[in-house]
Design an enzyme around this catalytic site. Structure first.
Site, PDB file in Angstrom:
ATOM      1  N   TYR A  69      46.547  43.592  31.406  1.00  0.00           N
ATOM      2  CA  TYR A  69      47.827  43.213  32.032  1.00  0.00           C
ATOM      3  C   TYR A  69      48.213  44.141  33.184  1.00  0.00           C
ATOM      4  CZ  TYR A  69      50.635  46.051  28.488  1.00  0.00           C
ATOM      5  OH  TYR A  69      51.191  46.990  27.688  1.00  0.00           O
ATOM      6  N   GLU A  70      49.218  43.760  33.891  1.00  0.00           N
ATOM      7  CA  GLU A  70      49.690  44.485  35.087  1.00  0.00           C
ATOM      8  C   GLU A  70      48.574  44.627  36.125  1.00  0.00           C
ATOM      9  OE1 GLU A  70      52.963  45.022  35.329  1.00  0.00           O
ATOM     10  OE2 GLU A  70      52.465  45.541  37.391  1.00  0.00           O
ATOM     11  N   GLY A  71      47.813  43.548  36.311  1.00  0.00           N
ATOM     12  CA  GLY A  71      46.642  43.574  37.193  1.00  0.00           C
ATOM     13  C   GLY A  71      45.441  44.075  36.422  1.00  0.00           C
TER      14      GLY A  71
END
Lengths: 619, 619
Positions: free
Chosen positions: B440-442
Site C-alpha cells: 500500500y501507499e504505492g
C-alpha cells in the site's frame, strides 16, 4: 479449470528431454514401466490434483482441524479426497512391489507428488508421513511387524506419523526424554510427550501408526541411546483394535497448514501404552538417518510445489490484469491499458520466479533420479557416485527450495498487489502454508550444518569434487556454443567462488577455527544452491538451444526476424526461448552475486560471537 | 512486561547522540520544547504502547473487524484504546499548534509513533490516516472547511480516510472513474466505488471524513483531471449529522491486519452523496503529492516498527530458550544446554536483524529530522538541501524498510522454530501484518520507479550528488580512525558501485533506452538502500567508538582483556560495542554484495521483455 498448479510442459521437459527417465525402464527393477505408463501416472495425479485436491485446499485453510472430545476432526471435504487418494493407489506409488506397492521410480513419484502438493499441501502431509512410516517398516521392521502394518499403510487404510520432537528438545533430538520400559512379553511400555506431530491425530483413518523415538531405561544419554518404536493409536488384541493409551492433548493453531493436524501427544498417561521395538535397541537415530534423505527431498518438493502454484497463479493474473499504459507510452493518458505482464518490474519478478522454480524442479527431479540410480545401479562405483550426489545435494534440495519457495510466494502476493493480501486469492495461503517447510524436518540452519559439517567432509571431500566435476564438464561442453557461452562463463565463475569458500572452510577447520564454517554455513548453502540451480538451468539451456536451432533450420528461419516470428507463432519455440531466458536471467541476476557472497563469507569475522548478550538487548 | 517493542536505548542514541535533536529546540517553531519534554512524550507513548495498545494487538488479530447491517464493528478492546489515545492527545501530536495540534518535531513524532505501531499496527491505521486527512485540510482546506473538520480530526473525535483506489485502477491512479457533478450550491454530487480503504468504516468514531479523489464531469482523462473532495460519512445539516449516502459494501478478509477495516465503499448509491471540493478543481493529484512524503515515511516506519518488535521478541526468546550444547562441545551429550542465542547460526540471524533494524531506525529518524529542518530552516539553501534529502530518500525509507522489515519478521519466525509458526507466539502475526506495507501507499515497485524516474532526475541529479557528498564526507572522517577504517572502506566501495549503476542508468536514459532503468529500478533501489543503511551504521559506529574509547580511558582499560571485562560488566559499553558490531557485520555481509548487485543491474539485458507471453505459461 486451467492447470495453475504445475507447468506440465516443463515437467515433460525435465523428465524426458533433460533427465531421459525413459532410460530407467532398461533397469530390471523398472522393466515393466514405459514412458507411456509414466505419463499415465502423471496424468492421473494431475487430474486428482486439479479436480479433487485443489478444490478442497481453501476449505482446509478456512475450516481447519479441530480437537473435540480427544479426537481431531478434519474438514468434511478431506474424507472424500482421502478415499479417492487411496482408491487411486497413491499411498503405495513408490513403495516397492515386493512390499505391496507400485514401485514407480522415485523421479516419477516426485513429479506426481509435486502437483498433488501444489494442489493441497495440508492434505498431503497425512499420506506423506504414512509413506515415511511404511518405508521404515519396509526396511527395518521384522516380518511380523511388516505383515501387521505394511498392507494397511500401503493401502492408505491406516496413516503413519513420525514422533521425534519434544518440548525441550527441538533441533536437539538427543535431548529427548520419552521413555521405554521393556515388558516381560518383549513389548515396551512407552511414556512421554511429543509435540508438533503432523497427523498426530485425525478422523480420516481408523488407526494411526506412530513411529516414536524414545530412550530405553538405562540407555545412554544423547542420540546414542535412542530407540525407535511402533506405537499404534489402537493396538491389535485378539484381532480387534483396542485403545493404546495415546492421548491427543492439543492441536496447534498455526500461521498456515490449517488442515494439517499438528498435535501434542501424550503416551502412557494411564501407563498402558505399548510400543514395539524396530530393529535393535539404540538404533533409532541410524534408522531415522536412513529415512532422512527421502523425507528432506519431500520437503524440498513442498517448497517447489508451492512456488510452482504461486508462479502459475501470478502469470495468469499478470496476463489478465490490465493496468496502466505500456511503459513506453507512460505520459499518454489515452494509450491503451496493458496486462501488467508487460510492465517491466512485474515481468522481472516473474522472470525470477520462473527461473528459480524451473531450476528447483530440475534439481529435485535430478536428485530423485539419482536416488533411483543409487538403488538400482549394478555397477558399485556408479551406485556410490549417485548416492554421493544425493547425500551432498539433499540439504540444498531441502533448504534452498524452501527458502526460495517462500520468496516466490512472497513475490506472488506482491504481483497480485492489494488483492494478493486478501483471502479471496489463493496466493496468501501459499505464503502461509510454505513457511513451515523451512522449519520442519530439520530447520534450514540444520541443513546448512549438515552440508558443511558432514557432507563436505564425507569421503575426504570426494562428493564435492564429483559435483564440481559435473559442473565443469557441462561448462566445457556449453563453452563450444557461442550463443550460450556467456551463461556458461557466469556459471563457471560462480563455481570458482564456491570452491574458494569451500577451501577457506577446510583451512579454517584444519586450523581448529571451527566457529567459521559453523557461523557461515547458511550463507554458504545459499551460494552452493545458487551454483547448483545455475548448473541446472545451463544444462536445460543447452538442450533448449539445440531444439530451437533445429526448429529454426526446419522452418528455414535464418534471420533474427524470422526466428522471432516463429517464436511468436509456435508455442514450442516460445517454451525453448523461455528456457534459455531463464538460464540467462538467473546467471545475470543471481550468479553475479556469487563473488560477493563468497567474499562476505570469507571476510566476515567471528567477533560478534563474543559480544556480551547485553549488546543485543538490555534483557 | 519488559518492553519487547522498541529498544529504548537505541532510540535515545539515535535522537540525542547521533541526530542531536535537542538542537531543534533552538528553532523558533520548537522553542518551547526541550529534551525533557521530548522524553516525556516518548515515555508517555511507550507506556500507552506497552500497557494498552500491545495487549489489544492479539485481540485485534483474533477477533478482527466485522461488517453487520452496513456498519463495521471493531473489537471491543479497541474502543478503550481509542479513548485513551485521544485523551492522551496523540492524534494531534505533530499537527501545528496554530491548527490546534501540539506541534512536536516530526522526528519526535516518528519515535513516539514507532513504538505505538510496534504495539498495534492494526489500530494505528485509524489515527494514521486521520492525521493524513487533517494535514490536507490544514494545508489546502478553506477556512470554513478547517473550522468544520480540523478540530474534530485533531481531537480524534472523528477519523479520516484517503479514498484513492478503485477496482480497475490500482497503481494507475489516473484511471479512476469516480465522478463529481457540480451542484448549484457549489457542492458536488459524488458517485463511484472505492476499494481497499483503510478505516473506510468503523464504530470507533461518530463520523468519518473521507478524502475522495474523483473526476469532475468534463475534466481531462488521466491524472490531470482529478480533484479531491471532502466526503463525510455524515454531513452536517442545521448543526445535526445526517447520512451522506456512503455505503460500506464489504470489508476484506486479509492475510494480516485483521483489526484494520479495509473497506469497499460506494458513494452516491442513492444519488445523495455530497462532496466539498478542496482547493481548485483538477488539483487532486498535486495535493496528494504534497502528502505523499509524510505518508510514505509513515509506512516505512511501519516496516521498521514491526521489524523492531520481531527482533526484540527474537532476542528474548533466543536468550531464554535452552537447546543443545555449545557448538564447541557438540559431541558431548553431557555438556550443558545453552541458550540458542549462543548458537552461531541463530546469532548470525540476530546480528543481521539487529543491524538492519538499527539502520532503518537511524534512516527514518534522520529523514524525519530533515523534514523538520526543511520546514524550519530560515536559510533557503539549507531548506532546499534538506528537502532534497527527504525527496531522494523517501522511496528508500518506504520500500527498503518494508521489504527488509518483512524479512526480519520472517527470520523471527525462523528463530522461534516450530513455535514461531504457531499463533501462541506473536511473531507470525508480525509477519502477516507487515506484508501489506510493501503494497500500500504505492507498491515498492512504484517507489523504485519514483526513485529512478523522478528523484534521480530532480535538479539535474543534484539530490543524488548531495547525498553522495554526505557519504563521502563521513567516509573521509572515519578513515582517520584505524579501528573503523575497514568498515569505512566497504561503505566507500559500495558508494562507487552505486555511482556506477547510476551513471549507467543516466547513459541509458540519454541514449533513449528507457527500458533499462525501468526494468532494474527495484534492484537499484535495493542497492541504494544498502548503501544508505551502511552510511547510517558507519555514522553510528563513529559515535559509539568515540564514547567507548572515552569509557576505556576513564576506566583505565588499556588492554583488550580489560576492555572486554568492562564490556561484560557495563551495559553502556556493551551497547556501544554492539553498535560497532552492527556496522561491521552489515558492511561485511551486505555491502560485500554491492559490486555484484551493480554488475547484475549493468550486465542484465532487456531481452526478456520481448519474450512472447507463451514463454511464461501456456496460457
Amino acid at each position: 479449470m486451467a492447470n495453475l498448479l504445475v507447468d506440465e510442459r516443463d515437467v515433460q521437459f525435465v523428465l524426458y528431454e533433460q533427465l531421459k527417465v525413459e532410460d530407467l525402464c532398461q533397469i530390471a527393477k523398472f522393466g515393466e514401466f514405459s514412458p507411456e505408463v509414466f505419463d499415465m501416472v502423471l496424468d492421473a495425479a494431475r487430474k486428482l490434483a486439479e479436480n479433487e485436491l485443489w478444490p478442497a485446499n481453501a476449505d482446509g485453510d478456512k475450516i481447519g482441524v479441530h480437537l473435540k472430545d480427544g479426537q481431531v476432526r478434519v474438514p468434511e471435504s478431506f474424507h472424500r479426497i482421502q478415499r479417492l487418494y487411496c482408491e487411486g493407489g497413491w499411498p503405495s506409488l513408490s513403495i516397492d512391489q515386493e512390499s505391496g506397492g507400485q514401485g514407480v521410480p522415485a523421479v516419477i513419484g516426485c513429479a506426481a507428488t509435486e502437483c498433488m502438493i501444489a494442489a493441497n499441501l495440508g492434505f498431503m502431509g497425512y499420506p506423506g508421513l504414512t509413506i515415511g512410516a511404511a518405508r521404515v517398516l519396509e526396511k527395518f521392521g521384522n516380518p511380523e511387524q511388516q505383515s501387521t502394518y505394511m498392507e494397511k499403510l500401503v493401502s492408505g487404510e491406516w496413516c503413519g506419523t513420525m514422533c521425534l520432537t519434544e518440548p525441550q528438545a527441538g533441533s536437539d533430538v538427543g535431548a529427548l526424554r520419552t521413555k521405554a520400559r521393556l515388558n516381560p512379553d518383549g513389548t515396551y511400555s512407552i511414556t512421554g510427550s511429543k509435540i508438533f506431530i503432523t497427523g498426530g491425530d485425525q478422523d480420516l483413518t481408523e488407526n494411526i501408526i506412530h513411529l516414536v523415538l524414545a530412550r530405553v531405561e538405562g540407555a545412554a544419554a544423547g542420540t546414542k541411546g535412542i530407540s525407535i518404536f511402533i506405537v499404534p493409536k489402537k493396538r491389535i488384541e485378539n484381532g480387534r483394535l483396542v485403545d493404546n493409551d495415546v492421548t491427543t492433548v492439543a492441536v496447534e493453531s498455526k500461521l498456515g497448514l490449517h488442515a494439517s493436524a499438528t498435535c501434542a501427544l501424550n503416551f502412557g498417561e494411564r501407563d498402558n501404552c505399548v510400543g514395539y521395538l524396530i530393529g535393535p535397541e539404540n538404533s533409532g537415530m541410524s534408522i531415522m538417518f536412513h529415512m532422512m534423505n527421502e523425507a528432506r527431498l519431500l520437503v524440498g518438493l513442498q517448497g517447489l510445489a508451492l512456488a510452482s502454484a504461486a508462479y502459475m497463479h501470478s502469470v495468469r493474473y499478470a496476463n489478465e490484469r490490465l493496468q496502466g499504459p505500456h511503459f513506453s507510452a507512460i505520459r499518454d493518458p489515452d494509450s491503451p491499458k496493458v496486462p501488467i505482464l508487460e510492465h517491466p518490474d512485474v515481468r522481472r519478478m516473474l522472470m525470477w520466479m520462473k527461473s528459480v522454480t524451473e531450476g528447483m524442479r530440475s534439481l529435485l527431479y535430478y536428485v530423485a533420479k539419482c536416488v533411483d540410480l543409487a538403488e538400482c545401479s549394478t555397477d558399485r562405483n556408479d551406485a556410490a557416485k549417485y548416492r554421493g550426489i544425493v547425500d551432498l545435494l539433499i540439504p540444498i534440495c531441502k533448504a534452498w527450495s524452501t527458502d526460495i519457495g517462500f520468496r516466490v510466494t512472497e513475490l506472488a502476493v506482491q504481483i497480485h498487489g492489494g488483492y494478493g493480501y486478501c483471502n479471496e486469492y489463493p496466493v496468501e495461503q501459499f505464503l502461509r502454508d510454505v513457511k513451515i517447510t523451512s522449519i520442519y524436518e530439520g530447520t534450514n540452519g540444520i541443513q546448512a550444518l549438515d552440508l558443511v559439517g558432514r557432507k563436505l567432509r564425507m569421503n575426504q571431500g570426494a562428493l564435492f569434487q564429483t559435483f564440481i566435476g559435473e559442473v565443469s564438464k557441462l561448462v566445457a561442453r556449453v563453452n563450444e556454443n557461442p550463443r550460450l557461452k556467456p551463461i556458461a562463463a557466469r556459471v563457471d565463475e560462480a563455481k570458482s567462488h564456491l570452491i574458494e569458500a569451500t577451501v577457506y572452510f577446510a583451512q579454517k577447520a584444519m586450523s581448529g577455527e571451527h566457529a567459521v564454517p559453523v557461523l557461515y554455513a547458511t550463507p554458504y548453502l545459499e551460494l552452493f544452491g545458487d551454483l547448483t540451480i545455475g548448473f541446472m538451468l545451463l544444462w536445460q539451456a543447452e538442450i533448449a538451444d539445440e531444439k530451437l536451432q533445429a526448429m529454426y533450420a526446419n522452418a528455414g528461419a535464418g534471420t533474427p526476424e524470422k526466428q522471432k516470428e516463429l517464436a511468436e507463432s509456435d508455442r514450442e519455440a516460445a517454451f525453448y526461448l523461455g528456457k534459455i531466458a531463464s538460464a540467462e536471467f538467473f546467471s545475470q541476476s543471481v550468479l553475479s552475486l556469487a563473488q560477493g557472497k563468497a567474499k562476505a563469507i570469507m571476510q566476515s569475522g567471528t567477533g560478534f560471537l563474543e559480544l556480551p548478550k547485553e549488546a543485543f538487548l538490555r534483557i
